[in-house]
Structure formats: structure tokens, C-alpha cells
Design a protein around this motif. Sequence first.
Motif, PDB file in Angstrom:
ATOM      1  N   ASP A   1      14.470 135.993 -16.158  1.00  0.00           N
ATOM      2  CA  ASP A   1      14.478 136.179 -17.392  1.00  0.00           C
ATOM      3  C   ASP A   1      15.807 136.733 -17.787  1.00  0.00           C
ATOM      4  O   ASP A   1      16.693 136.864 -18.612  1.00  0.00           O
ATOM      5  N   ARG A   2      16.243 137.887 -16.891  1.00  0.00           N
ATOM      6  CA  ARG A   2      17.643 138.622 -16.933  1.00  0.00           C
ATOM      7  C   ARG A   2      18.547 137.603 -16.489  1.00  0.00           C
ATOM      8  O   ARG A   2      19.888 137.540 -17.234  1.00  0.00           O
TER       9      ARG A   2
ATOM     10  N   ALA B   1      19.117 135.167 -19.347  1.00  0.00           N
ATOM     11  CA  ALA B   1      19.859 136.071 -20.711  1.00  0.00           C
ATOM     12  C   ALA B   1      21.075 136.632 -20.396  1.00  0.00           C
ATOM     13  O   ALA B   1      21.880 136.578 -21.567  1.00  0.00           O
TER      14      ALA B   1
ATOM     15  N   THR C   1      21.101 134.969 -26.430  1.00  0.00           N
ATOM     16  CA  THR C   1      19.639 135.137 -26.135  1.00  0.00           C
ATOM     17  C   THR C   1      19.439 136.561 -25.622  1.00  0.00           C
ATOM     18  O   THR C   1      20.358 137.343 -25.350  1.00  0.00           O
ATOM     19  N   SER C   2      18.146 136.760 -25.429  1.00  0.00           N
ATOM     20  CA  SER C   2      17.617 137.939 -24.808  1.00  0.00           C
ATOM     21  C   SER C   2      16.684 137.796 -23.692  1.00  0.00           C
ATOM     22  O   SER C   2      16.159 136.767 -23.746  1.00  0.00           O
ATOM     23  N   ARG C   3      16.303 139.023 -22.949  1.00  0.00           N
ATOM     24  CA  ARG C   3      15.408 138.776 -22.043  1.00  0.00           C
ATOM     25  C   ARG C   3      13.885 138.518 -22.766  1.00  0.00           C
ATOM     26  O   ARG C   3      13.085 137.454 -22.038  1.00  0.00           O
TER      27      ARG C   3
ATOM     28  N   MET D   1      13.854 134.818 -23.479  1.00  0.00           N
ATOM     29  CA  MET D   1      13.762 133.910 -22.145  1.00  0.00           C
ATOM     30  C   MET D   1      12.246 134.127 -21.542  1.00  0.00           C
ATOM     31  O   MET D   1      11.842 133.106 -21.037  1.00  0.00           O
TER      32      MET D   1
END
Length: 301
Positions: free
Chosen positions: A16-17, A20, A26-28, A31
Motif C-alpha cells: 500500500d505504501r 501510494a 493517491t494515499s495509502r 491503495m
Amino acid sequence: MQEIKVSAEENGLRIDRFLAEIIPDTSRSDMQGRIKEGIVLVNGNAVKPNYKVKTEDLVTVNERELVESDIVPEDLNLDIIYEDEHVAVVYKPRGMVVHPAAGHTSGTLVNGLMHQLDNLSGINGELRPGIVHRIDKDTSGLLMVAKDDVTHRGLVDQLVDKSVTRKYTALVHGVIPHDKGTIEAPIGRNPKERQAMAVVDDGKEAVTHFNVIERYEDFTLVECILETGRTHQIRVHMKYIGYPLAGDPKYGQRKTLDTEGQMLHAGTIGFIHPANGEYMEFTSPLPDEFEEVISELNRKS
């Protein structure tokens, strides 16, 4: 669909990081939602948000399926600076939210776009049709809008490649002594205030260039050029070097100008048209309220 090969430097990052940091706007949490929906695959297989990517992993990010939107088109009389069958450039006035979210279900830029434009891309889901990138509610200025998914991907690729021209005008507290500079400091969530961003060691790469336009007794007017596009980047970076934006309620000084928001205007946007390969650049003058503040500072100087 986007396919991304994991490099040795990225080995061990949570997926996720990892995503992102690579995919703009986008953001974690965003995601994580996509991963849970099963539209993110690693080497062809679904994974969990805490999966740690490995060197040479092939990460595939598929597009969300289009669903009928509940967004109500509204006649907001948006200023469409440019429009063709693939792309549009629109002016977002200060005080307008870009897309619907909790607490803002109407009066957003997206509500207006759905009324004035026939087609909008669907890659970003039902709440953000056509939205390739964003600017803050109280920042005025120009935004690229994609009218189809192929164009959307082409514009996002340019954001990733850092080839989009994005110039802002900002009024900051203090008198900057040097004529130009570059701020290169990673930005992430402020660990002490989760609703704010800050320069943090484990943040995303963030680079802002600036040129001084005019100096006043207690303020400086600057042009800021974005190389990356992190959330609140200019506001965070200018605070970081000791010159916070005037009127900024989140990152500014306690005693600042009564302007109902930060003095920041996204005045220039330039990009290569994904359909014909032509470079296009558009500019927008400062809004009246910004000009009035500058005129007052000039009178006092």
C-alpha cells in the motif's frame, strides 16, 4: 491498467505504501481499498495490504469497474479554459472542493463538470470522474480534466514522469533574502496531527522550486514550481523553510492575514496532449481577492 516492476531499492516496502508513493494523487488508505477490492495483483495473484513487495515483483493495478454515479450534475458556471474531445482545462475558484466526499456532496468541481462536459474518464471511480490531480479547497487555479480513460492514463504518466508544468503564485510571511531556491524534503502525515502533513524522514519524495517575484515589508510574493505533487506540498515546504503562506489556517502563523484561506494560486498548467503529442500550456491571472491583497501591500510599501 498499470504495471509496475519493483526495484531493489523498493524491496520490503508494504504494497500500500509502495503504490501510494508511485501513483500520484493517491494515499495509502486509497491503495488499501483497491487491494481489498482485488484489483491490485502481484505476479498475477491477489495480496493483502500488508504484503511486502520483493525485487522484480510485477504489480498490476487494474481499473475500477464503472458504476452508475449518484453525483448530481449542477450548473456551477465553471470557467472551462480549454476543451476538446479528449481533455479539458478548468479553473477552480477558491473555496470550491474538487470532488464529493464526506461533508461535501454538492457544489464541488465534479458536480459542475458533470453538468458542463459530455464525457469524463472513470479510472478514479464514481466520486472522481475526470479528476487527474487536485488542488486544495482554498487554492484557486487550473486543473487538467480527462474525458476518457486513455487520456487519463497519459496525463497520469506525465505526472509520474514529472513532465507536467505546474506553476503557482504564493504570498508568504517574511522577506526571503535570496532570489530563488529549491526545497527538497520528503512529505508524509504529521505524526502529531494526522489531519496535517509535514516534512518527515519516511515521507514521499517532494521537490519545490521557487523564485521571488516581489518583496514587501513583511511578506514575499513567490512563484513556486512543482516537481512532485504531494498533498499540501507548497504549504508544507514553505513553512519548513520558515516562510509560511499568508492566510493559511493549518500551516501559517497564528497572526496572519484575514483572507479566509491560504494565498495560493495555481496559475500555469502545461502538458503534452496524449492524443496528438502537442505541448499545451495555459495560464490564469490572479483572482480579484489575491490582487486586492497585493495592491494593499504595494500601497503600504
